[in-house]
Write a protein that holds these residues in place. Structure first.
Motif, mmCIF file in Angstrom:
data_model
loop_
_atom_site.group_PDB
_atom_site.id
_atom_site.type_symbol
_atom_site.label_atom_id
_atom_site.label_comp_id
_atom_site.label_asym_id
_atom_site.label_seq_id
_atom_site.Cartn_x
_atom_site.Cartn_y
_atom_site.Cartn_z
ATOM 1 N N LEU A 98 0.818 -1.211 0.000
ATOM 2 C CA LEU A 98 0.000 0.000 0.000
ATOM 3 C C LEU A 98 0.857 1.268 0.000
ATOM 4 C CD1 LEU A 98 -2.971 -0.946 2.345
ATOM 5 C CD2 LEU A 98 -2.871 -0.966 -0.147
ATOM 6 N N GLU A 102 0.754 3.995 -3.028
ATOM 7 C CA GLU A 102 0.544 5.425 -2.823
ATOM 8 C C GLU A 102 1.675 6.233 -3.443
ATOM 9 O OE1 GLU A 102 -0.928 8.212 0.781
ATOM 10 O OE2 GLU A 102 0.974 7.188 1.148
ATOM 11 N N LEU A 109 -3.634 7.033 0.780
ATOM 12 C CA LEU A 109 -3.963 6.373 2.040
ATOM 13 C C LEU A 109 -4.911 7.183 2.918
ATOM 14 C CD1 LEU A 109 -0.554 4.717 3.067
ATOM 15 C CD2 LEU A 109 -2.616 3.607 2.178
ATOM 16 N N PHE A 113 -12.012 4.725 3.521
ATOM 17 C CA PHE A 113 -12.159 3.272 3.462
ATOM 18 C C PHE A 113 -13.623 2.854 3.494
ATOM 19 C CE2 PHE A 113 -12.837 -0.515 6.174
ATOM 20 C CZ PHE A 113 -12.250 -1.497 5.390
ATOM 21 N N THR A 154 -10.131 6.262 7.300
ATOM 22 C CA THR A 154 -9.277 6.255 6.120
ATOM 23 C C THR A 154 -8.535 4.930 5.969
ATOM 24 O OG1 THR A 154 -7.312 7.108 7.237
ATOM 25 C CG2 THR A 154 -8.913 8.737 6.405
ATOM 26 N N LEU A 155 -7.972 4.719 4.791
ATOM 27 C CA LEU A 155 -7.124 3.545 4.576
ATOM 28 C C LEU A 155 -5.966 3.540 5.560
ATOM 29 C CD1 LEU A 155 -6.835 3.578 0.666
ATOM 30 C CD2 LEU A 155 -8.423 2.238 2.043
ATOM 31 N N ARG A 156 -5.406 4.705 5.829
ATOM 32 C CA ARG A 156 -4.284 4.803 6.757
ATOM 33 C C ARG A 156 -4.695 4.355 8.168
ATOM 34 N NH1 ARG A 156 -0.014 7.726 5.440
ATOM 35 N NH2 ARG A 156 -1.291 9.064 4.114
ATOM 36 N N LEU A 159 -4.870 0.581 8.078
ATOM 37 C CA LEU A 159 -3.540 -0.005 7.940
ATOM 38 C C LEU A 159 -2.765 0.063 9.253
ATOM 39 C CD1 LEU A 159 -1.393 -1.248 6.079
ATOM 40 C CD2 LEU A 159 -0.831 1.066 5.300
ATOM 41 N N LEU A 181 -8.977 -4.278 3.500
ATOM 42 C CA LEU A 181 -8.192 -3.351 2.680
ATOM 43 C C LEU A 181 -8.017 -3.880 1.259
ATOM 44 C CD1 LEU A 181 -5.420 -2.313 5.229
ATOM 45 C CD2 LEU A 181 -7.013 -0.742 4.093
ATOM 46 N N TRP A 184 -11.105 -3.214 -0.754
ATOM 47 C CA TRP A 184 -11.184 -1.811 -1.166
ATOM 48 C C TRP A 184 -10.282 -1.562 -2.373
ATOM 49 C CZ3 TRP A 184 -8.439 2.447 -2.313
ATOM 50 C CH2 TRP A 184 -9.091 3.673 -2.304
ATOM 51 N N VAL A 185 -9.077 -2.091 -2.335
ATOM 52 C CA VAL A 185 -8.143 -1.904 -3.454
ATOM 53 C C VAL A 185 -8.714 -2.508 -4.731
ATOM 54 C CG1 VAL A 185 -5.894 -2.623 -4.364
ATOM 55 C CG2 VAL A 185 -6.072 -1.703 -2.038
#
Length: 375
Positions: A98, A102, A109, A113, A154-156, A159, A181, A184-185
């Protein structure tokens, strides 16, 4: 069928010849032999039929041990190619993937999400199921904030396992949310999660002896070397019983199937900047701070902590009644420990859902005490 005494005492050791590597390593043969002797006892004491261990010293594999047997009848010895489900060690691959995506502009990130198509229903289920991953109280009395389904995560945040309560303010290890995750990707790119992980980790590292899930078309040989899982069973004379093979589908949380040798080469590739440049790799191992301004025990797919002046980055893997794994790096010392077993005897009984204390794992502690000097 061989007797239990034969099973426990007959140990097959597979040692990689590392003449050149040993010559370059500053670690004494006495230390290596001491640790090897410890591994023999550790395997028996923790009822692990097949145990594979690798140690890396500054880019060289100085120990590669396959100890025991892959089967219940002690007829298939563990080899350097024996593979295992590495479980949550997969999260370290996800962190690198990830961050690289980015850096190349494929994702941000800080994107939301919760736009994941099934998030609303999945979040509602998680918060009403009674699972601790939706919030609640741990056995030690630690209160875990509720997962709130009506706010941006968020993705961050996912993660870094910062999704409970107000996202970004506290750490709680949540593998259920983390695993999405990859979904989502896939929804936000036109490629599979396996494609991205291969592109950014497996291919640049030139890894062999590894499969990205059991459906990996290039991982067929790895699957033929899987050590079947066992569970601890007090009702059996030898304390072991065959277990069901866990879910081996690839997602962001789990799915990597690998040998200890393959994960050692993965560690070397990280050190040699073949997966991420140094600055981005350092970001991967740098945790955010909580609401009080203190570093959290988790960064981007890795636990992070200090041990007697040494920064440690690590991840465990655990499939209950089946497999356990450990990947531990002391970056400042150039040392790495990889350990894989086909029971969950490698797992340490600490609450890693809220903290990073790898020294509570006896195998990890022995490695640190023998090879990593206290400051």
């Amino acid at each position: 069928m061989r007797t239990v005494n034969c099973y426990l005492l007959a140990i097959t050791l597979v040692f990689l010849s590392v003449g050149e590597a040993s010559a370059q390593s500053k670690i004494s043969k006495e230390k290596i032999e001491s640790f090897r002797s410890y591994l023999k006892d550790f395997r028996i004491d923790n009822q692990i039929p097949s145990l594979s261990v690798a140690i890396v010293d500054n880019g060289e594999i100085i120990m590669l041990e396959g100890i025991g047997f892959q089967d219940h009848d002690a007829e298939e010895p563990t080899t350097e190619n024996t593979s295992y489900l590495a479980a949550s060690i997969t999260k370290t691959f996800t962190g690198a993937t990830l961050l690289a995506m980015e850096a190349d502009g494929h994702i941000d990130l800080d994107e939301d999400f919760t736009t994941l198509s099934d998030w609303d229903g999945r979040c509602e289920w998680l918060t009403t199921s009674g699972s601790i991953f939706g919030g609640g109280t741990l056995d030690n009395g630690h209160e875990i904030p509720e997962l709130k389904c009506d706010q941006v995560i968020t993705l961050r945040h996912v993660l870094q396992h910062q999704v409970q309560g107000e996202p970004g303010t506290s750490f709680f290890y949540n593998p259920v949310v983390f695993g999405r995750l990859s979904n989502w990707v896939e929804e936000n790119t036109d490629k599979s999660w396996r494609y991205w992980m291969t592109k950014y980790v497996i291919a640049p590292a030139k890894l062999k002896g590894i499969a990205a899930g059991w459906r990996d078309p290039s991982g067929g040989e790895v699957l033929t070397h899987i050590a079947p899982p066992f569970r601890h069973a007090s009702e059996q004379s030898d304390g072991l019983a065959p277990s069901v093979l866990p879910n081996t589908e690839l997602n962001a949380s789990s799915g990597i199937i690998a040998s200890a040798k393959a994960l050692a080469h993965y560690s070397i590739a990280l050190d040699e900047e073949r997966i991420l440049p140094a600055a981005l790799r350092d970001t991967m191992w740098t945790p955010a701070k909580n609401g009080e301004g203190n570093p959290m025990p988790y960064a981007y797919g890795w636990f992070v902590q200090n041990w007697h002046g040494h920064k440690l980055v690590w991840h465990g893997g655990w499939w209950p009644d089946a497999y356990a794994a450990l990947l531990l790096k002391a970056p400042d010392s150039g040392l790495t420990l990889v350990a894989l077993g086909n029971t969950d005897g490698l797992r340490h009984e600490i609450n890693s859902l809220t903290s990073a204390q790898i020294e509570k794992n006896p195998l990890a502690l022995k490695f640190l005490e023998v090879f990593v000097k206290k400051s």
